[in-house]
Design an enzyme around this catalytic site. Structure first.
Site, PDB file in Angstrom:
ATOM      1  N   ARG A  41       0.816  -1.220   0.000  1.00  0.00           N
ATOM      2  CA  ARG A  41       0.000   0.000   0.000  1.00  0.00           C
ATOM      3  C   ARG A  41       0.851   1.273   0.000  1.00  0.00           C
ATOM      4  O   ARG A  41       0.463   2.285  -0.596  1.00  0.00           O
ATOM      5  CB  ARG A  41      -0.939  -0.023   1.210  1.00  0.00           C
ATOM      6  CG  ARG A  41      -1.872   1.188   1.329  1.00  0.00           C
ATOM      7  CD  ARG A  41      -2.784   1.012   2.543  1.00  0.00           C
ATOM      8  NE  ARG A  41      -3.477   2.246   2.890  1.00  0.00           N
ATOM      9  CZ  ARG A  41      -4.650   2.640   2.401  1.00  0.00           C
ATOM     10  NH1 ARG A  41      -5.267   1.885   1.506  1.00  0.00           N
ATOM     11  NH2 ARG A  41      -5.214   3.767   2.791  1.00  0.00           N
ATOM     12  N   ILE A  67      -6.936   7.908  -1.450  1.00  0.00           N
ATOM     13  CA  ILE A  67      -6.885   6.451  -1.371  1.00  0.00           C
ATOM     14  C   ILE A  67      -7.711   6.077  -0.148  1.00  0.00           C
ATOM     15  O   ILE A  67      -7.518   6.632   0.936  1.00  0.00           O
ATOM     16  CB  ILE A  67      -5.432   5.937  -1.259  1.00  0.00           C
ATOM     17  CG1 ILE A  67      -5.396   4.403  -1.156  1.00  0.00           C
ATOM     18  CG2 ILE A  67      -4.686   6.560  -0.106  1.00  0.00           C
ATOM     19  CD1 ILE A  67      -3.973   3.827  -1.185  1.00  0.00           C
ATOM     20  N   SER A  68      -8.682   5.188  -0.315  1.00  0.00           N
ATOM     21  CA  SER A  68      -9.598   4.843   0.772  1.00  0.00           C
ATOM     22  C   SER A  68      -8.873   4.162   1.918  1.00  0.00           C
ATOM     23  O   SER A  68      -7.826   3.533   1.726  1.00  0.00           O
ATOM     24  CB  SER A  68     -10.710   3.924   0.256  1.00  0.00           C
ATOM     25  OG  SER A  68     -11.506   4.570  -0.707  1.00  0.00           O
ATOM     26  N   GLN A  69      -9.451   4.271   3.122  1.00  0.00           N
ATOM     27  CA  GLN A  69      -8.862   3.593   4.272  1.00  0.00           C
ATOM     28  C   GLN A  69      -8.858   2.088   4.026  1.00  0.00           C
ATOM     29  O   GLN A  69      -9.732   1.547   3.335  1.00  0.00           O
ATOM     30  CB  GLN A  69      -9.625   3.928   5.549  1.00  0.00           C
ATOM     31  CG  GLN A  69     -10.968   3.246   5.682  1.00  0.00           C
ATOM     32  CD  GLN A  69     -11.692   3.621   6.955  1.00  0.00           C
ATOM     33  OE1 GLN A  69     -12.523   4.515   6.949  1.00  0.00           O
ATOM     34  NE2 GLN A  69     -11.387   2.932   8.038  1.00  0.00           N
ATOM     35  N   PHE A 209     -17.307   9.059   0.455  1.00  0.00           N
ATOM     36  CA  PHE A 209     -16.365   9.027  -0.662  1.00  0.00           C
ATOM     37  C   PHE A 209     -16.380  10.366  -1.394  1.00  0.00           C
ATOM     38  O   PHE A 209     -17.330  11.136  -1.290  1.00  0.00           O
ATOM     39  CB  PHE A 209     -16.753   7.927  -1.658  1.00  0.00           C
ATOM     40  CG  PHE A 209     -16.368   6.536  -1.242  1.00  0.00           C
ATOM     41  CD1 PHE A 209     -15.285   5.900  -1.834  1.00  0.00           C
ATOM     42  CD2 PHE A 209     -17.087   5.856  -0.268  1.00  0.00           C
ATOM     43  CE1 PHE A 209     -14.923   4.615  -1.465  1.00  0.00           C
ATOM     44  CE2 PHE A 209     -16.736   4.571   0.112  1.00  0.00           C
ATOM     45  CZ  PHE A 209     -15.643   3.952  -0.484  1.00  0.00           C
TER      46      PHE A 209
END
Length: 221
Positions: A41, A67-69, A209
C-alpha cells in the site's frame, strides 16, 4: 541493509493492518485478507505519506482525490464475493490500490479513470509491480467499458447519486455490484445482485467518498 530493514518494516505494518484493522472488524475472506497482506500500500501514496500508508484512514493522492482507508477497501472487496475466474470492472482507478487488491484475487481487472495524471501514475505502477492482469482506460467511468462487458463484478469507488443503469446493463446475470450511493457528502454502501428477474440490493452501512463525476454521476463544479 537500510533498504532491507525498511522493507521488513513495511511488511510488519501491513501484517498489523490486516490483523488489527481488518480481520478484527469482521473481514474473514482468506483471499481478501491475503491480498491486503500482500499488496504494498505504501507504494500507492506519495513518498511523504508512506509512513502513514498503513493507518486506518484515507490519504490524499492529489487532484482532490484520496486512497480509501484499508478497512473500506477490504469491506468493498469482500462484499463483491470475488472468485478466481471473475472479470471485474472498477470505476475510478484513483491511486490504483483497489484494482491491485482485486488483481490478486480475480482473473482480470478492467479499471477506468477520468483524471489523466492519476491514470498515467496508476498504469505505470501496475507495470512496475508486475500486475499484468489489470487493463486500464482513460475515460468517463460512469459510462463503463461496454466493449469488454458483461462483467462478473463491478465496483464503484466514488460516491454516486444513483447507480448508473448503464453499469447495471454491463453486469452479468448473477453478478455483484458494490457502490457508495447518496448525497455529495455522505453515502450508504450498496451491494446489488443482478438476477434474471431484476436486481436485489442490500445496504451495508454508511460511508463517505469523493464524488463520482461524469455523464451518469455528479456534474463537475
Amino acid at each position: 541493509m537500510v533498504m532491507e530493514n525498511e522493507e521488513i518494516r513495511y511488511v510488519r505494518r501491513r501484517k498489523q493492518m490486516v490483523e488489527n484493522q481488518i480481520a478484527r472488524r469482521g473481514i474473514n475472506d482468506p483471499f481478501v485478507l491475503g491480498a491486503m497482506g500482500t499488496v504494498p500500500r505504501h507504494l500507492f501514496v506519495s513518498e511523504a505519506l508512506m509512513d502513514q500508508a498503513y493507518g486506518d484512514f484515507p490519504l490524499p493522492i492529489g487532484e482532490q482525490q484520496t486512497i480509501s482507508q484499508p478497512y473500506i477497501v477490504a469491506e468493498m472487496t469482500q462484499a463483491l464475493e470475488p472468485t478466481g475466474n471473475d472479470r471485474v470492472l472498477e470505476i475510478g482507478t484513483g491511486s490504483g490500490y483497489q484494482a491491485a487488491i482485486l488483481s490478486r484475487i480475480v482473473s482480470r481487472v478492467y479499471t477506468v479513470e477520468r483524471i489523466h495524471s492519476l491514470y498515467i501514475r496508476a498504469r505505470a505502477l501496475f507495470d512496475r509491480l508486475g500486475y499484468y492482469n489489470i487493463a486500464t482506460r482513460y475515460s468517463d467511468g460512469t459510462t463503463g467499458w461496454k466493449a469488454e462487458s458483461p462483467f462478473d463484478r463491478i465496483i464503484i469507488t466514488a460516491g454516486a447519486p444513483d447507480i448508473p443503469s448503464v453499469l447495471v446493463d454491463q453486469l452479468a446475470v448473477g453478478g455483484r455490484l458494490v457502490a457508495p450511493v447518496g448525497t455529495e457528502s455522505v453515502q450508504s454502501l450498496i451491494k446489488l445482485v443482478k438476477e434474471k428477474t431484476g436486481v436485489r440490493s442490500t445496504d451495508l452501512g454508511g460511508c463517505r467518498f469523493v464524488k463520482l463525476i461524469g455523464e451518469h454521476g455528479w456534474k463537475e463544479n
